[in-house]
Design a protein around this motif. Structure first.
Motif, PDB file in Angstrom:
ATOM      1  N   MET A 266      39.628  32.121  54.306  1.00  0.00           N
ATOM      2  CA  MET A 266      39.774  31.121  54.237  1.00  0.00           C
ATOM      3  C   MET A 266      38.723  30.312  53.202  1.00  0.00           C
ATOM      4  N   SER A 267      39.265  29.510  52.609  1.00  0.00           N
ATOM      5  CA  SER A 267      38.403  28.888  51.659  1.00  0.00           C
ATOM      6  C   SER A 267      38.255  27.355  51.749  1.00  0.00           C
ATOM      7  N   ASP A 268      37.375  26.762  51.081  1.00  0.00           N
ATOM      8  CA  ASP A 268      37.300  25.242  51.144  1.00  0.00           C
ATOM      9  C   ASP A 268      37.933  24.892  50.063  1.00  0.00           C
ATOM     10  N   ALA A 269      38.496  23.468  50.586  1.00  0.00           N
ATOM     11  CA  ALA A 269      39.502  22.827  49.887  1.00  0.00           C
ATOM     12  C   ALA A 269      39.164  22.811  48.308  1.00  0.00           C
ATOM     13  N   GLY A 270      40.066  23.097  47.553  1.00  0.00           N
ATOM     14  CA  GLY A 270      40.230  23.285  45.989  1.00  0.00           C
ATOM     15  C   GLY A 270      39.367  24.543  45.554  1.00  0.00           C
ATOM     16  N   ARG A 271      39.220  25.278  46.214  1.00  0.00           N
ATOM     17  CA  ARG A 271      38.505  26.670  45.974  1.00  0.00           C
ATOM     18  C   ARG A 271      39.500  27.629  45.949  1.00  0.00           C
ATOM     19  N   LYS A 272      39.196  28.909  45.396  1.00  0.00           N
ATOM     20  CA  LYS A 272      40.149  30.163  45.235  1.00  0.00           C
ATOM     21  C   LYS A 272      39.804  30.907  46.575  1.00  0.00           C
ATOM     22  N   ASP A 273      40.872  31.213  47.197  1.00  0.00           N
ATOM     23  CA  ASP A 273      40.682  31.923  48.636  1.00  0.00           C
ATOM     24  C   ASP A 273      40.157  33.279  48.117  1.00  0.00           C
ATOM     25  N   PHE A 274      39.215  33.831  49.254  1.00  0.00           N
ATOM     26  CA  PHE A 274      38.719  35.294  49.105  1.00  0.00           C
ATOM     27  C   PHE A 274      39.620  36.431  48.920  1.00  0.00           C
ATOM     28  N   SER A 275      40.653  36.077  49.638  1.00  0.00           N
ATOM     29  CA  SER A 275      41.856  37.272  49.815  1.00  0.00           C
ATOM     30  C   SER A 275      42.398  37.387  48.432  1.00  0.00           C
ATOM     31  N   ASP A 276      42.633  36.194  47.689  1.00  0.00           N
ATOM     32  CA  ASP A 276      43.222  35.985  46.450  1.00  0.00           C
ATOM     33  C   ASP A 276      42.237  36.737  45.511  1.00  0.00           C
ATOM     34  N   LYS A 277      40.934  36.426  45.533  1.00  0.00           N
ATOM     35  CA  LYS A 277      40.116  37.134  44.578  1.00  0.00           C
ATOM     36  C   LYS A 277      40.042  38.676  44.695  1.00  0.00           C
ATOM     37  N   LEU A 278      39.989  38.957  45.951  1.00  0.00           N
ATOM     38  CA  LEU A 278      39.919  40.425  46.348  1.00  0.00           C
ATOM     39  C   LEU A 278      41.300  41.035  45.711  1.00  0.00           C
ATOM     40  N   LYS A 279      42.720  40.530  46.027  1.00  0.00           N
ATOM     41  CA  LYS A 279      43.750  40.977  45.286  1.00  0.00           C
ATOM     42  C   LYS A 279      43.632  41.167  43.942  1.00  0.00           C
ATOM     43  N   GLU A 280      43.166  39.974  43.173  1.00  0.00           N
ATOM     44  CA  GLU A 280      43.139  39.996  41.651  1.00  0.00           C
ATOM     45  C   GLU A 280      42.056  41.202  41.172  1.00  0.00           C
ATOM     46  N   GLY A 281      41.011  41.173  42.099  1.00  0.00           N
ATOM     47  CA  GLY A 281      40.177  42.508  41.619  1.00  0.00           C
ATOM     48  C   GLY A 281      40.516  43.830  41.729  1.00  0.00           C
ATOM     49  N   VAL A 282      41.424  43.988  42.592  1.00  0.00           N
ATOM     50  CA  VAL A 282      41.987  45.570  42.811  1.00  0.00           C
ATOM     51  C   VAL A 282      43.010  45.658  42.186  1.00  0.00           C
ATOM     52  N   THR A 283      43.927  44.696  41.751  1.00  0.00           N
ATOM     53  CA  THR A 283      45.009  45.098  41.035  1.00  0.00           C
ATOM     54  C   THR A 283      44.702  45.385  39.297  1.00  0.00           C
ATOM     55  N   PRO A 284      45.091  46.495  38.908  1.00  0.00           N
ATOM     56  CA  PRO A 284      44.477  46.617  37.421  1.00  0.00           C
ATOM     57  C   PRO A 284      45.403  45.808  36.423  1.00  0.00           C
ATOM     58  N   ASP A 285      44.301  45.200  35.360  1.00  0.00           N
ATOM     59  CA  ASP A 285      44.899  44.218  34.495  1.00  0.00           C
ATOM     60  C   ASP A 285      46.139  44.831  33.573  1.00  0.00           C
ATOM     61  N   SER A 286      46.016  46.121  33.639  1.00  0.00           N
ATOM     62  CA  SER A 286      47.236  46.948  32.919  1.00  0.00           C
ATOM     63  C   SER A 286      48.624  46.552  33.525  1.00  0.00           C
ATOM     64  N   SER A 287      48.618  46.165  34.836  1.00  0.00           N
ATOM     65  CA  SER A 287      49.981  45.986  35.737  1.00  0.00           C
ATOM     66  C   SER A 287      50.099  44.424  36.014  1.00  0.00           C
ATOM     67  N   LYS A 288      49.361  43.571  35.128  1.00  0.00           N
ATOM     68  CA  LYS A 288      49.500  42.184  35.124  1.00  0.00           C
ATOM     69  C   LYS A 288      50.126  41.519  34.303  1.00  0.00           C
ATOM     70  N   SER A 289      50.884  40.740  34.227  1.00  0.00           N
ATOM     71  CA  SER A 289      51.702  39.868  33.331  1.00  0.00           C
ATOM     72  C   SER A 289      50.676  39.098  32.265  1.00  0.00           C
ATOM     73  N   THR A 290      51.145  38.479  31.096  1.00  0.00           N
ATOM     74  CA  THR A 290      50.086  37.915  30.454  1.00  0.00           C
ATOM     75  C   THR A 290      49.976  36.361  31.119  1.00  0.00           C
ATOM     76  N   GLN A 291      50.999  35.993  31.810  1.00  0.00           N
ATOM     77  CA  GLN A 291      51.015  34.852  32.583  1.00  0.00           C
ATOM     78  C   GLN A 291      50.040  34.700  33.676  1.00  0.00           C
ATOM     79  N   THR A 292      50.045  35.906  34.541  1.00  0.00           N
ATOM     80  CA  THR A 292      49.358  36.098  35.382  1.00  0.00           C
ATOM     81  C   THR A 292      47.879  36.267  35.149  1.00  0.00           C
ATOM     82  N   LYS A 293      47.417  37.061  34.082  1.00  0.00           N
ATOM     83  CA  LYS A 293      45.987  36.796  33.464  1.00  0.00           C
ATOM     84  C   LYS A 293      45.670  35.486  33.281  1.00  0.00           C
ATOM     85  N   VAL A 294      46.533  34.836  32.557  1.00  0.00           N
ATOM     86  CA  VAL A 294      46.028  33.411  31.989  1.00  0.00           C
ATOM     87  C   VAL A 294      45.746  32.480  33.412  1.00  0.00           C
ATOM     88  N   LYS A 295      46.615  32.449  34.054  1.00  0.00           N
ATOM     89  CA  LYS A 295      46.590  31.777  35.569  1.00  0.00           C
ATOM     90  C   LYS A 295      45.185  32.165  36.085  1.00  0.00           C
TER      91      LYS A 295
END
Length: 90
Positions: free
Chosen positions: A1-30
């Motif tokens: 859970m995150s505070d209002a307006g903050r990135k959720d910890f689980s989102d940070k974790l998912k982003e960190g374990v997903t290799p950049d090579s498998s992310k779209s340009t749009q996802t990387k920019v976001k």
């Protein structure tokens, strides 16, 4: 859970374990924009006003940022104030 307006910890974790090579340009920019917004919020909100989970996550992130990029331990707000000559340090 995150505070209002903050990135959720689980989102940070998912982003960190997903290799950049498998992310779209749009996802990387976001991720770049949401990471920047989260870092700004991390630096402007005092730790005593955060949930315990958010406070621990922010402390870990600040520590990692200092390790990777070097740093003074100052928040973004403090660095901005000092750069404008409005802080305690000149």
């Amino acid at each position: 859970m995150s505070d209002a307006g903050r990135k959720d910890f689980s989102d940070k974790l998912k982003e960190g374990v997903t290799p950049d090579s498998s992310k779209s340009t749009q996802t990387k920019v976001k991720e770049t924009f949401t990471d920047t917004g989260d870092k700004i919020a991390r630096g402007t909100q005092p730790d005593d006003q955060k949930s315990t989970g958010q406070e621990m996550s922010d402390k870990f992130s600040r520590s990692k940022d200092r390790e990777v990029h070097g740093g003074t331990g100052e928040s973004i707000l403090d660095k901005t104030k000092n750069a404008l000559g409005m802080g305690d340090k000149h």
